[in-house]
Enzyme design. Structure first.
Site, mmCIF file in Angstrom:
data_model
loop_
_atom_site.group_PDB
_atom_site.id
_atom_site.type_symbol
_atom_site.label_atom_id
_atom_site.label_comp_id
_atom_site.label_asym_id
_atom_site.label_seq_id
_atom_site.Cartn_x
_atom_site.Cartn_y
_atom_site.Cartn_z
ATOM 1 N N CYS A 109 66.918 55.479 -56.503
ATOM 2 C CA CYS A 109 67.139 54.033 -56.512
ATOM 3 C C CYS A 109 65.829 53.297 -56.286
ATOM 4 O O CYS A 109 64.833 53.874 -55.836
ATOM 5 C CB CYS A 109 68.104 53.622 -55.394
ATOM 6 S SG CYS A 109 69.719 54.409 -55.429
ATOM 7 N N CYS B 191 70.076 55.526 -60.614
ATOM 8 C CA CYS B 191 71.244 54.835 -60.073
ATOM 9 C C CYS B 191 71.796 53.863 -61.130
ATOM 10 O O CYS B 191 71.044 53.121 -61.764
ATOM 11 C CB CYS B 191 70.851 54.075 -58.813
ATOM 12 S SG CYS B 191 72.142 53.019 -58.131
ATOM 13 N N ASP C 93 31.896 27.900 -63.210
ATOM 14 C CA ASP C 93 32.808 27.090 -64.014
ATOM 15 C C ASP C 93 32.862 25.666 -63.458
ATOM 16 O O ASP C 93 33.050 25.456 -62.246
ATOM 17 C CB ASP C 93 34.199 27.719 -63.999
ATOM 18 C CG ASP C 93 35.192 26.929 -64.819
ATOM 19 O OD1 ASP C 93 35.183 27.066 -66.043
ATOM 20 O OD2 ASP C 93 35.971 26.170 -64.211
#
Length: 487
Positions: A34, A65, A437
């Site tokens: 699971c 599962c 930037d």
């Protein structure tokens, strides 16, 4: 994390979905495995065994599962935040390299021997490249079985299985159901011939504004568009081409694919997930960035920002060059001209997409004088596409981030901004940073952070290894279309 039994048990008992895909829980008594967030009553701790991958669970003889469907968990965030051999191998396996080229091809692209790769993957994931690719084929088969009306024989070969017998045996072994039983259990939805509709899971939270806003605002006409609440674009794929429509949702990203060859499904899904950064762990990222008191308010305002990436590394590199020192609108115009002149036409019955973005080989022979660019940028672009076409430069899931940076720095016209933009959005380095930037510097100053490149870089040392996400939070302070989810 799977080796820390106590921590894994606590996560399973709390049904903590943040760990879905990070590790898997196998139950000794029922022989199923699971995800940690499985909704059923947790097993007793003495009956739990933990594995790092679904493939390792399957190799140990456990079945998936039927309630939590662990095979549909988001991918592990490990492979997108690392650049070592295991992470590069996992990115290539996710891109379908083993199905197309086998383990020898995987080894060749990584520059290691088959034995070294096998040993490394077994040590860290509990499964070798063939088992990992088999688990991926099983998940692809399940998607095709449940979401299309394809004949089972077509599903088998589209998912990458060499024979129908292997397909049937694998599906029964992994899901404890035959292919026909899987299809009978799936919800019935109206199907469009040739279209595949599925859900792309992610780890919450996710703020879609800058993610889809950036993709829509920088969309190249003919290749990308925003239509009916979805980002749509064409895809160049190993066996053909496709068109994808991605719709943001509260619990998942809606994905609608039209492919010319169903064998490209796995690759198309993998590339869309990478473009939207859906395997990221936003809780870990945001927790680190919140340690800076000036960044914390930005994170708290809209947690779970992702880095908008790309489905094609070479395409983004070309677009990064076209975008040097020009506006977003100008960059789109330059790219659209290349697409119209050199892109491959495609049909789009559901929208306005017209072309695939031109491959490097198609651009390598173009006349530099035909480009409406400064002479120096023409040289930069032509040098880039020729090296990409010749294989002298490789940008892809297998790229070593530091080595790619060094190779790009050798090309004319490639400065820190262009190199880091490619590292961030094409190569997927979560620590790529753009201190030069203009938008970053303006946002930093308005937020009270240092705004000179050197001082900002020094301050950002505390944000590592998630500086690319800090860039998204700072960019989002600006009133720019890239930060707004389109209507």
């Amino acid at each position: 994390m799977h080796t820390d039994t106590e921590r894994c048990v606590r996560a399973v008992q709390a049904k903590d979905t943040r760990f879905d895909g990070v590790f898997f829980t196998a139950v000794l008594t029922t022989r199923i495995y699971c995800r940690p967030g499985c909704p059923v009553v947790p097993p007793k701790p003495r009956n739990m065994v933990f594995y790092p991958s679904a493939a390792a669970c399957q190799q140990a003889g456990y079945r998936a599962c039927k309630r939590c469907r662990p095979d549909t968990s988001p991918g592990s965030p490990e492979w997108n935040q690392r650049a070592d051999l295991t992470a590069r191998a996992m990115r290539l396996i996710g891109d379908g390299a083993v199905d197309r080229e086998g383990v020898p091809g995987l080894a060749h692209r990584l520059g290691y021997s088959e034995r070294q790769i096998e040993r490394q993957l077994l040590a860290e994931l509990g499964a070798g490249p063939l088992a990992l690719a088999r688990a991926q084929r099983a998940q692809t088969a399940r998607l095709l079985i449940e979401t299309t009306g394809l004949r089972m024989a077509d599903v088998a070969f589209a998912a990458g299985f060499a024979s129908i017998r292997t397909f049937n045996d694998t599906v029964r072994e992994v899901f404890a159901l035959s292919p026909s039983e899987l299809r009978a259990r799936a919800p019935r939805h109206p199907a469009t011939p040739g279209a595949i509709t599925l859900r792309l899971p992610f780890r919450a939270p996710l703020t879609p504004d800058n993610l889809f806003g950036h993709l829509a605002a920088t969309a190249v006409p003919g290749v990308e568009e925003w239509r009916d609440g979805a980002y749509r674009r064409t895809l160049r794929l190993p066996y053909g081409h496709g068109i994808v429509a991605l719709t943001p949702g509260a619990e998942y990203i809606g994905c609608r694919l039209i492919l010319t060859d169903q064998r490209d499904l796995t690759v198309a899904i993998s590339r869309c997930r990478r473009m939207l950064d859906l395997d990221a762990d936003p809780v870990a990222v945001d927790a680190q960035l919140r340690t800076d008191p000036l960044l914390a308010p930005l994170v708290d305002k809209a947690p779970g920002r992702r880095v908008p990436r790309t489905v094609d590394e070479a395409e983004f590199a070309v677009r990064a060059v076209l975008g040097q020192q020009v506006s977003t609108a100008a960059a789109r115009t330059h790219a659209a001209r290349l697409v119209q002149a050199h892109g491959e036409p495609v049909d789009d019955p559901e929208g306005g997409l017209t072309h695939l973005f031109p491959a490097p080989a198609a651009l390598a022979s173009l006349d530099p004088e035909s480009l409406a660019l400064p002479r120096s940028r023409r040289t930069t672009l032509i040098t880039l596409v020729r090296q990409l076409a010749d294989g002298e430069l490789t940008l892809g899931p297998e790229s070593d981030w530091d080595e790619a940076r060094a190779r790009l720095a050798e090309l004319p016209g490639f400065g820190p901004w262009t190199i880091e933009a490619i590292a961030m959005r094409a190569l997927g380095d979560p620590d790529a940073f753009l201190p030069t930037d203009l938008g970053m510097r303006r946002a930093a100053q308005e937020s009270g952070l240092p705004h000179t490149p050197a001082a900002l870089t020094a301050r950002a040392a505390a944000w590592r290894p998630w500086r690319a996400y800090a860039v998204q939070y700072l960019w989002a302070t600006d009133d720019h279309p890239i930060n707004v989810l389109p209507e």
